[in-house]
Design a protein around this motif. Structure first.
Motif: not given
Length: 867
Positions: A691-699, A676-680
């Motif tokens: 519910k919790w949601v994670v928005y992610v950018q992968v490497k 994972i590069r970034l997460c919100v």
């Protein structure tokens, strides 16, 4: 115009260009307060309220506006949003009023208005600015705005209309509606919104002060906005009186231990601890405490040290907590269900010199471990002395932190004694009372229940099993004749729902119910309140961990619950001060929303990285401090007097079943994943469940594996913080200032769930019915037959709710343990549809063996539940 250029319509072109720029700017101006609540619309009742602007004020307004309907519209927009504005540091209220119209060239079109409220601006200047916006918008109405900006419906926080300008049939809109209706000699202003809207009460609070504020704005148009919100010198006296909790005579005792030992002398033969494993009198429990204290001293533990304890509801645990205090040390509760890495961090951060565990539980940590093995304790008459003082640290409790790591909060003995004294006096704890320990010991809410009962001759009841097992807990209540229960509202709702069919007979011994840790809703208590009136008292309590648990409390009249739309949190408790302040930390006037600050006793010690921006000198008293909670509130007056109401958070922090959760900690955990590069992180609402949601950018070169991501997160995060969805984003949407635009984050799809199985639609009628039941309990729209109950966000409470619903709706015999054995729709349906095979399988097993197997599964579930 020639044929070649007939296609060019300059008016439409300019309108399109104007709105493209305008809407982009409005997205940036919209407040963060409503950013992460992508609520799924569901059936709900409507909440309506009307206020009247009487003749005298109406004449002043009409004189000021000169009869212009547009100016009247701008005036009421200005007044209402000034009343509504909270504590956003940039001064914006909700960002936008109105909806984007879809009927070009319509004189009735409603336009989004950028409602920035600057406290230093005058009423006249703000009014002129808003009027200019409205006039400008009407010049550019020859375009279908919805076709220009997809998704801009989220700008419609409030639809604001004037019946002289706009049609009233848009009341069918789902967004809250404010309607101004002009009569010959007065105005009526109506609010119509969904009762479940997260800000509906705040909207009502703003509406209530509209008549008074309208009069002030019309009469003092050249005054600054801030002057209307900040309390006058005359009002400050009343506000400071309301802010001050009761002052009591100082305690004659020098410590918790000193008061406890005197109580032992008074009531040596009364029960102190009650559980399924037996009971202990005050004399017996005191001897056990002294025995443990000697063991700790023999291990080199002394005054000022920290001792961790694997917190479980056993007499050994309670005795150890008191023993730690007896030698002048402080206890650090470590929840057994927490992931091992999180437990180790808490041990290291607290500086604990020893970890206490129950006999047979020897976790592997980098710290000495002492097993609590105590049978019959030899009685001794040797005198006991304790170095514990009022300023001694009593405990260290960890909460979710904004730095990405749990935050350690240290409570002092004197503050705990003040809390206990309030608890005993207000909630009626006395000799013979029985208090069920219905909160985890890792939560600050447990503190008063661990200490107060044993300071007044009451008993602590230790229930076995899961607190979410409603039938089991109700049996404990009845068997031990429990008089006091303090827990999170969701837990009590579940108990009351189960017991309703029995006429609440197992509640018969209760004299007080104390609910806190999350916002109290009146609807689930309505039926119980009818039965409980005259038999039991209900208290709503509020307070952050950093201020020693409870800071505000109030008794709720049971006869009023059915009519309540919002439950007050009450008034400051003993030796506390509660202020509602604006951005400049000035007192807000009565009825005006602001941020809750807490002063007086109880402000705990915590890391300076947090304290530096949350603790400030109390400007209203000499040599005092106050804690900035981040919570928004308002003082209101009604038939029951002056009471404080909680309005919500001013930041991204959320609470879930009493768990305080900072999304920054979720983000920090996910960012540690090597792919994972970034997460919100953001919280959404699905089918009434958060519910919790994670928005992610992968490497680069990696792919997102959602089930592995959840498994990775479970190594650090407790269950309430685990993401239910993971959404892959190539880029995060940004505002014009380069910040994350939370409003523009996409809603997760079903294939974004962090489950380990591909989605397969239920086929048989049994599978469909089970999926429907699970969906309602878990707040999940679609459930596949191989989706795991706990990977869908299920916890202990959901487990028992699902088992009860399946038993009732399918007329089958099933308990919560069955869902541990059969945790998917496929397996559970096969189990329910094969009774003969089930009987044959279980025929060779004794009842004792089956019970042992289920107990083993349940214990395994408890330890994994928060991972």
């Amino acid at each position: 115009m020639t044929r070649e250029i007939q296609w060019f319509d300059r008016e439409t072109y300019e309108a399109k260009r104007y709105w493209e720029e305008k809407l982009l700017a409005m997205m940036e101006r919209a407040t963060p307060a409503a950013t992460v609540n992508h609520a799924v619309q569901r059936k709900e009742s409507r909440s309506r309220k009307t206020v009247e602007i009487k003749e005298k004020t109406a004449q002043v307004i009409q004189s000021m506006t000169g009869g212009s309907l547009l100016l009247e519209y701008a005036f009421f927009l200005t007044v209402y949003y000034t009343a509504l504005r909270g504590v956003a540091s940039d001064g914006i209220a909700y960002g936008v009023a109105g909806v984007i119209g879809t009927t070009p060239a319509s004189s009735h079109q409603i336009f989004p208005i950028d409602m920035e409220v600057n406290p230093d601006e005058t009423v006249a200047a703000l009014l002129q600015r808003n009027l200019n916006q409205i006039k400008e918008a009407y010049q550019y109405q020859s375009v279908d705005l919805s076709s220009l900006w997809k998704g801009t419906g989220r700008l419609a926080e409030i639809i604001f209309i004037h019946t002289g300008l706009h049609p009233v049939n848009i009341s069918e809109e789902k967004s809250p509606l404010i309607m101004i209706e002009r009569h010959a000699d007065q105005y009526s202003v109506h609010l119509d919104g969904g009762s479940a809207h997260p800000e509906i009460f705040r909207m009502k609070a703003a509406l209530e002060i509209l008549p008074k504020l309208s009069s002030q704005f019309a009469e003092k148009a050249h005054s600054q906005i801030s002057s209307f919100r900040i309390a006058s010198d005359e009002e400050k006296h009343d506000l400071l009186r309301m802010a001050d909790g009761r002052k009591t005579v100082p305690s004659p005792f020098s410590s918790l231990i000193a008061q406890f030992e005197e109580q032992v002398q008074k009531t040596p033969d009364l029960p102190a601890i009650l559980s399924d494993e037996g009971s202990w009198t005050y004399r017996e429990f005191h001897q056990l405490v002294r025995h443990v204290a000697r063991d700790l001293s023999g291990r080199g533990i002394g005054e000022g040290d920290s001792v961790a304890i694997l917190a479980e509801r056993t007499v050994e645990t309670i005795a150890a907590i008191w023993a730690i205090g007896m030698i002048g040390a402080s206890y650090v509760p470590i929840e057994a269900e927490y992931p091992a890495e999180r437990q180790q961090y808490m041990l290291n951060s607290s500086g604990a010199k020893l970890l206490l565990v129950r006999d047979g539980r020897l976790p592997h940590f980098d710290i000495p471990v002492l097993a609590l093995r105590y049978g019959q304790v030899e009685l001794t008459s040797e005198p006991a002395s304790s170095p514990q003082r009022l300023d001694s640290t009593c405990y260290s409790i960890f909460t979710s932190g904004t730095t990405g790591l749990p935050k350690q909060v240290k409570g002092r003995v004197g503050d705990v004694m003040n809390l206990c004294r309030w608890y005993m006096d207000t909630c009626g704890l006395r000799e013979g009372s029985r208090v069920m320990l219905a909160t985890p010991m890792g939560f600050d809410a447990s503190v008063k229940n661990l200490f107060a009962p044993l300071l007044c001759g009451a008993a602590i009841v230790l229930p076995s099993g899961s607190l979410a097992d409603a039938h089991r807990m109700l049996n404990h209540l009845s068997h031990h004749r429990v008089t006091h229960v303090n827990c999170v509202p969701a837990l009590f709702y579940a108990w009351a729902g189960v017991e309703e069919e029995n006429g609440y007979s197992r509640f018969s011994s209760l004299s007080a119910v104390i609910l806190g840790g999350e916002k109290l809703r009146p609807e689930p208590l309505a039926e119980w309140a009818v039965w409980a009136k005259g038999r039991c008292r209900l208290f709503n309590v509020y307070g952050p961990t950093e201020c020693t648990s409870v800071s505000v409390a109030g008794e709720i009249a049971l006869e009023d619950i059915a009519a309540l739309q919002e439950v007050p949190i009450g008034q400051p408790i003993d030796h506390k001060r509660i202020y509602i302040l604006d951005e400049q930390r000035q007192l807000c006037r009565f009825g005006y929303p602001g941020e809750i600050y807490i002063g007086g006793m109880g402000i705990a010690e915590f890391d300076s990285s947090y304290a530096n921006h949350t603790v400030f000198p109390d400007s209203f008293v000499e040599e005092g401090w106050m804690y900035k909670t981040g919570d928004q509130g308002v003082w209101r007056k009604d038939a029951h007097g002056e009471r404080l109401y909680y309005l919500g958070r001013g930041d991204r922090q959320r609470k879930l079943n009493g768990h305080r959760i900072d999304p920054e900690e979720i983000e920090a955990c996910i960012r540690k994943h090597p792919d994972i590069r970034l997460c919100v992180a953001a919280q959404i609402e699905r089918e009434g469940q958060a519910k919790w949601v994670v928005y992610v950018q992968v490497k680069a070169g990696f792919q997102l594996n959602r089930s592995q991501l959840r498994e990775f997160a479970s190594g650090w995060l407790p269950a309430p913080m685990l993401p239910a969805y993971a959404v892959l984003c190539e880029e995060f949407p940004l505002t014009v200032n380069g910040k994350i635009d939370y409003r523009a984050l996409p809603l997760p799809e079903e294939n974004d769930r962090t489950t380990a199985h591909s989605f397969q639609v239920p086929q048989s009628e049994t599978q469909k019915l089970l999926a429907s039941i699970w969906g309602k309990v878990l707040g999940v729209k679609s459930i596949g037959i191989d989706d795991h109950f706990f990977e869908l966000g299920g916890d202990s409470l959901h487990l028992f709710q699902a088992a009860l619903a399946i038993s009732n709706q399918m007329n089958v015999s099933i308990d919560a343990a069955d869902l541990l054995v059969y945790p998917t729709i496929r397996k559970l349906a096969e189990h329910l549809c094969a009774p003969v095979k089930k009987e044959q399988t279980e025929e060779g097993l004794s009842a004792q063996a089956r019970a042992a197997k289920r107990k083993e599964l349940w214990e395994m579930r408890r330890r994994k539940e928060k991972r």
